[in-house]
Design an enzyme around this catalytic site. Structure first.
Site, PDB file in Angstrom:
ATOM      1  N   GLY A  29     -49.302  18.524 -60.692  1.00 28.06           N
ATOM      2  CA  GLY A  29     -50.370  19.027 -59.837  1.00 28.06           C
ATOM      3  C   GLY A  29     -50.345  18.020 -58.723  1.00 28.06           C
ATOM      4  O   GLY A  29     -49.419  17.426 -58.421  1.00 28.06           O
ATOM      5  N   CYS A 152     -62.470  10.053 -56.220  1.00 28.33           N
ATOM      6  CA  CYS A 152     -61.718   9.741 -54.724  1.00 28.33           C
ATOM      7  C   CYS A 152     -63.029   9.175 -53.720  1.00 28.33           C
ATOM      8  O   CYS A 152     -62.673   8.301 -52.987  1.00 28.33           O
ATOM      9  CB  CYS A 152     -61.498  11.226 -54.264  1.00 28.33           C
ATOM     10  N   HIS A 266     -60.979  13.068 -47.302  1.00 25.74           N
ATOM     11  CA  HIS A 266     -62.306  13.071 -47.320  1.00 25.74           C
ATOM     12  C   HIS A 266     -62.755  12.246 -46.353  1.00 25.74           C
ATOM     13  O   HIS A 266     -62.360  11.276 -45.833  1.00 25.74           O
ATOM     14  CB  HIS A 266     -62.772  12.356 -48.685  1.00 25.74           C
TER      15      HIS A 266
END
Lengths: 362, 362
Positions: A29, A152, A266
């Site tokens: 991933g 995150c 982000h």
């Protein structure tokens, strides 16, 4: 949940395991791949690195930064134990972690879990090493243990908020709106955004399967499931995790989490009220001195944090530092940006592994 | 600025002008085009519609919704007067408006100005017709007059905030973070985002000229120039304009304005503290009854405002209605989304024209 009683296992279970044997579970991933890179880049002293994933990824070959090739094995607890891995980095779903972490702990592994499965349990430390690494105690690491990696947004924003919290008498209130990248939904999220952009460019209709709407040329103000209070779990994670990492349940936090069409960094727009007075110059100085934080704050010269520049970087970027117009001398507004896969996941997890190894080697 | 003394002109100047002659200045731009559409769609009772732009667009043919074709003329005050236009809709820069609006007013025109040039002058009304249309008085419209159209973010958010402000004892504090579309930079902004998306899809390098960074797969936390207090002019517009439209300088407001890669609908994440207690159910009910507002608030069913669904719609959409976790019973969080070119600009301007015509016809 009877499984949850086995978070710590007796240290005699660890005798056959080695800190120099490391496993990455979920290695194919987006986060798993970055964990492999970070293990090399940060120089974690492993002798053997073992990669695991689900059955469908078994046999996948992954090139490592030193030029060698590792083959992915199908995950099982037995296989981890047979590989003598004491350090197990999990880049898997919460469900998977809930199912297997207790058995790994019982086998004596130190499980560094990127999922939210155990983050909010009192006995599980939630760690950003440079901020609250001291919560990891040598005697509590002598057997198996789960250590949680923050969400995150929490990890990225904490890098900026924590040093300010320590300096200005604690954060009293935090109001955050986020701008979260596709990578928060993993490799499939990033692939879907790429496909959506390609479809947009060619004028082809596009039906999303990962996100609730076509993310190209859109924003989606809902991430994860909705809680009884109307906030999403993603929004509440910032509340719960900031309070836990900062070891302060008094901090009042409200968050709106929004998916935007960016790839892997982000952003957080944060309005912060402190218990003590604060000035823009003081904030800039403190953040200049904070490891892992880079101040980019000269908007007149087009210098401020942007996702494309933060992508692939270990550091968290902060700018648009202003005296908040409501909280006035007690308040600051900042705009924070960090790579979701690195500080927001893989880098932080590997930093935990490095710290655990250091503590146990001392 | 001696020009500013001529905001109101004697009514004898208007004798040769007609309310049924309407001019759109900046007719080839994104807002100008929507103004033309809205004049037809809202049924403004014009006999003649005149389109103006800069010299380089002179001669451009524009198809109108009724199937006819109008040719764009080069703008001049004399040409407006010769065309007998009493209503002049400006979709031009602040600099252009500053230069020509005073002369238009002196000639007896009612100038509905989409720029920010005159918005903050006490003698210039700033109007969202359904909210504060009563500030337009018949006797003050007898001669020439400038009426300011709000900034996109202010107009869109006011549609949701104003009815709540009226119901719950006034807004005490508003903290907003925005998600603003490329259309805020006009036709060139939209074209640049389209090109950036195409370049991203084909893997071609892209150098932006409208925005400070490539907007595809990015967000840019800085819109317009930076003010001495560190906030951008775009951010301060929400402060100044909300206070002016709501006729309340007590409202405390702080904003972070961010450009995101969406085409033409802006979003606002707003945390609001009211002077009186407020509940989610009450807010939903008030907003259900508010004209021009649509409540889309069932996140568990993936129902919330998103830019692609708000684009091209007159209504402003609101959802993610939650009790704010900090302001508690006095606070609400909402997510607002509206078409930047319509409610945020052209629709509102044409609604002002319709209202002016109605007032003067009475």
């Amino acid at each position: 949940m009877e499984l949850l009683v086995v978070f710590d296992s007796p240290s005699n279970m660890t005798s056959s395991l080695s800190l120099r044997h490391v496993a990455v579970v979920g290695a194919t991933g987006a986060v798993g791949k970055e964990m492999i890179n970070c293990l090399y880049r940060l120089g974690y002293p492993f002798d053997s690195l073992f990669l695991f994933a689900s059955e469908k990824s078994k046999g996948t070959n992954i090139e490592t930064p030193d030029g060698s090739t590792l083959t992915v094995s199908e995950f099982s607890v037995d296989e981890i134990v047979r590989s003598k891995c004491r350090i197990v980095l999990l880049a898997v779903s919460g469900t998977f972690s809930e199912q297997f972490s207790p058995a790994l702990v019982q086998a004596g592994c130190i499980v560094i879990d990127n999922s939210s499965a155990f983050r909010y349990m009192e006995t599980v430390p939630l760690v950003v090493p440079s901020l609250n690494g001291l919560v990891l105690k040598k005697d509590e690491l002598s057997g198996g243990k789960i250590i949680a990696n923050p969400n995150c947004t929490s990890a990225i924003s904490a890098m900026v908020l924590f040093p300010l919290h320590m300096k200005f008498g604690g954060i009293k209130r935090l109001i955050a709106s986020t701008y979260q990248a596709a990578s928060g939904a993993g490799e499939p999220g990033m692939a879907e955004l790429s496909s959506a952009i390609a479809a947009h460019a060619s004028g082809t209709p596009f039906t999303p399967t990962v996100f609730s709407h076509n993310l190209c040329s859109n924003v989606i103000p809902c991430i994860d499931t909705v809680q009884p209070n109307g906030y999403t779990k993603e929004e509440m994670k910032l509340v719960w995790e900031t309070q836990k990492i900062f070891n302060n349940k008094e901090i009042e936090i409200s968050c709106t989490a929004v998916r935007v069409p960016t790839m892997r960094a982000h952003c957080i727009s944060a309005s912060i009220e402190f218990n003590q007075p604060v000035s823009v110059d003081q904030v800039r100085e403190i953040l200049h001195q904070s490891p892992g934080v880079v101040v980019v704050d000269n908007p007149g010269e087009k210098i401020y944090p942007v996702p494309t520049q933060a992508s692939g970087k270990d550091d968290v970027f902060v700018g648009r530092i202003r005296q908040n117009l409501i909280f006035k001398k007690h308040g600051i507004d900042v705009f924070i940006c960090g790579d979701q896969l690195l500080r927001g996941a893989a880098l932080n997890a590997v930093e935990i592994a490095v710290l655990v190894n250091k503590i146990l080697a001392e």
